[in-house]
Write a protein that holds these residues in place. Structure first.
Motif, PDB file in Angstrom:
ATOM      1  N   ALA A 104       0.927  -1.200   0.239  1.00  0.00           N
ATOM      2  CA  ALA A 104      -0.066   0.022  -0.086  1.00  0.00           C
ATOM      3  C   ALA A 104       0.835   1.152  -0.008  1.00  0.00           C
ATOM      4  N   LEU A 105       2.055   1.385   0.879  1.00  0.00           N
ATOM      5  CA  LEU A 105       2.829   2.340   1.021  1.00  0.00           C
ATOM      6  C   LEU A 105       3.640   2.581  -0.333  1.00  0.00           C
ATOM      7  N   LEU A 106       3.957   1.459  -1.284  1.00  0.00           N
ATOM      8  CA  LEU A 106       4.374   1.780  -2.463  1.00  0.00           C
ATOM      9  C   LEU A 106       3.853   2.297  -3.443  1.00  0.00           C
ATOM     10  N   MET A 107       2.465   2.079  -3.377  1.00  0.00           N
ATOM     11  CA  MET A 107       1.608   2.530  -4.403  1.00  0.00           C
ATOM     12  C   MET A 107       1.403   4.028  -3.929  1.00  0.00           C
ATOM     13  N   TRP A 108       1.251   4.282  -2.656  1.00  0.00           N
ATOM     14  CA  TRP A 108       1.226   5.727  -2.330  1.00  0.00           C
ATOM     15  C   TRP A 108       2.299   6.677  -2.740  1.00  0.00           C
ATOM     16  N   TRP A 109       3.685   5.932  -2.575  1.00  0.00           N
ATOM     17  CA  TRP A 109       5.018   6.673  -2.807  1.00  0.00           C
ATOM     18  C   TRP A 109       4.991   6.820  -4.527  1.00  0.00           C
ATOM     19  N   SER A 110       4.658   5.844  -5.125  1.00  0.00           N
ATOM     20  CA  SER A 110       4.729   6.098  -6.547  1.00  0.00           C
ATOM     21  C   SER A 110       3.633   6.717  -7.102  1.00  0.00           C
ATOM     22  N   ALA A 111       2.481   6.844  -6.820  1.00  0.00           N
ATOM     23  CA  ALA A 111       1.458   7.765  -7.120  1.00  0.00           C
ATOM     24  C   ALA A 111       2.057   9.223  -6.722  1.00  0.00           C
ATOM     25  N   ALA A 112       2.630   9.564  -5.748  1.00  0.00           N
ATOM     26  CA  ALA A 112       2.982  10.755  -5.340  1.00  0.00           C
ATOM     27  C   ALA A 112       4.266  11.216  -6.161  1.00  0.00           C
ATOM     28  N   ALA A 113       5.314  10.269  -6.542  1.00  0.00           N
ATOM     29  CA  ALA A 113       6.657  10.635  -7.151  1.00  0.00           C
ATOM     30  C   ALA A 113       6.027  10.995  -8.590  1.00  0.00           C
ATOM     31  N   TRP A 114       5.099  10.044  -9.049  1.00  0.00           N
ATOM     32  CA  TRP A 114       4.793  10.552 -10.769  1.00  0.00           C
ATOM     33  C   TRP A 114       3.775  11.460 -10.700  1.00  0.00           C
ATOM     34  N   ALA A 115       3.344  12.087  -9.728  1.00  0.00           N
ATOM     35  CA  ALA A 115       2.540  13.271  -9.654  1.00  0.00           C
ATOM     36  C   ALA A 115       3.304  14.532  -9.818  1.00  0.00           C
ATOM     37  N   VAL A 116       4.592  14.474  -9.343  1.00  0.00           N
ATOM     38  CA  VAL A 116       5.449  15.705  -9.348  1.00  0.00           C
ATOM     39  C   VAL A 116       5.772  16.241 -10.623  1.00  0.00           C
TER      40      VAL A 116
END
Length: 423
Positions: free
Chosen positions: A307-319
């Motif tokens: 779950a945290l990896l999906m959170w991290w990836s979504a935030a990272a690619w939103a930048v």
């Protein structure tokens, strides 16, 4: 409005596949880092420098090669670069030493520094004027697809056959792209704007606000790549993640990345680039803080990690869409092409810095990776805020200023062509 499946010509799919191949080759080391380091008798931190060198070579070579090859037909440039890319990956199984592999990665990076810009240029030249932005966006989906499909597939192949096979996989992707390019990609005129060369490309750097955005890009990408490059050893220590589990987790993170990119674009259009960047960066830092908390109580179950990896990836690619929109807001439409080219290179500088920093951190304690990543991204958010506050109007490279309405119009005109990379 995006390009529908029926509207996508075959040559555009080919260019997207070329982008997919080079991006897969860039990130594919993530899933095979432990095996590679063991077989070549180097530490994981040292092996991770393959990513650092690849990114640094790309960052330095892309602008220079674009100028050097500007007079040559884009299809020819693309095909020749793909030949080099294929060769450097297919010979990896013959490598028996780390320095030899490093040499091949340098060659692959030089080829990639030509392939992706040539693919984008070919898409721009061959697209109908009213679909140019959407065609560029279609090519750039190859980058996100590499994270969602290419890297996990390479990780599975490496686990089943050996880490060398992952590079062969990238070479095969390049070979398919080459064959399709020869048949489907139309010939396009060379980008003959010669004398506008180096001076025009570098002139945006002389603008303080643009330089600030470039530095924000470097620091943000460095923070993310310091964590991402050493994801395999970090997750192994955090939750005893196996190779096959890592491949599945990479698929999930890729799905999160696609979601984050799409939501970021909408957020930028509705609330503006700075607010979108601050929101995405804040969510990234929150995810890193959560990883730090989990590290203290390791080993932890796989479900919260996923779950945290999906959170991290979504935030990272939103930048990236937010930073790119911020850049367009700073320079205006006339200077956007040059500034975005420099921003692409600055992203690879950040990747090189992040890879080197992550290697130093993982040698001490892998638990430092998310903490340092959060600090760097937090600093970048402060830099972005300063860039906007210090130069609230658009300044193009000719030195003319535009008001807020013109800046918004410039941003809206360019967002159709915005890319999805961050990395």
């Amino acid at each position: 409005m995006s390009v529908t499946v029926r509207q996508i010509p075959l040559w555009l799919c080919t260019l997207t596949l070329a982008a997919f191949a080079v991006q897969t080759d860039d990130f594919i080391i993530i899933g095979v880092l432990p095996d590679l380091s063991r077989d070549l008798h180097v530490s994981e931190g040292t092996a991770g420098q393959l990513v650092t060198v690849y990114s640094l070579v790309y960052a330095l070579a892309a602008p220079a090669l674009a100028l050097l090859l500007a007079r040559i037909d884009r299809k020819r440039v693309l095909c020749c670069a793909l030949v080099v890319f294929i060769a450097t990956n297919l010979v990896v199984p013959l490598v028996t030493s780390f320095p030899a592999l490093m040499g091949l990665r340098v060659s692959a990076a030089l080829a990639a520094a030509v392939v992706l810009p040539a693919a984008l240029a070919a898409a721009t030249a061959a697209a109908p004027p009213d679909r140019r932005g959407r065609y560029l966006a279609t090519v750039m989906t190859g980058l996100t697809g590499a994270v969602l499909i290419g890297v996990p597939t390479g990780t599975y192949i490496g686990d089943a056959v050996g880490w060398q096979a992952t590079f062969v996989f990238a070479g095969v992707l390049g070979a398919v792209a080459l064959l399709l390019s020869l048949v489907t990609v139309p010939r396009t005129p060379a980008a003959v704007e010669p004398a506008a060369g180096v001076r025009e490309v570098l002139r945006p750097v002389l603008n303080r606000a643009v330089l600030a955005v470039l530095l924000v890009t470097v620091v943000t990408v460095a923070g993310n790549l310091a964590f991402q490059t050493y994801l395999a050893p970090f997750l192994a220590d955090l939750a005893s993640v196996t190779r096959r589990q890592l491949a599945l987790l990479l698929v999930l993170s890729g799905a999160g990345g696609i979601l984050g990119t799409r939501l970021s674009g909408r957020f930028v259009d509705q609330y503006g680039s700075l607010r979108a960047l601050v929101t995405a960066g804040g969510l990234f830092c929150a995810g890193m803080a959560a990883f730090c908390a989990l590290w203290v109580s390791r080993p932890v179950p796989l479900v919260p990690v996923a779950a945290l990896l999906m959170w991290w990836s979504a935030a990272a690619w939103a930048v990236p869409p937010a930073i790119q929109a911020l850049m367009v807001d700073r320079v205006g439409p006339e200077s956007a092409t040059q500034a975005m080219a420099l921003q692409s290179s600055s992203a690879y500088v950040g990747a090189a810095v992040g890879g080197g920093l992550g290697g130093a951190l993982v040698a001490v304690d892998a638990g430092l990776l998310p903490a340092v990543a959060a600090i760097l991204v937090g600093l970048a958010l402060g830099g972005a805020w300063w860039a906007v506050r210090s130069a609230p109007t658009t300044v193009n490279i000719s030195g003319a200023s535009a008001g807020p309405g013109e800046a918004a119009g410039a941003a809206a005109g360019e967002r159709g062509a915005r890319t999805e990379r961050g990395h």
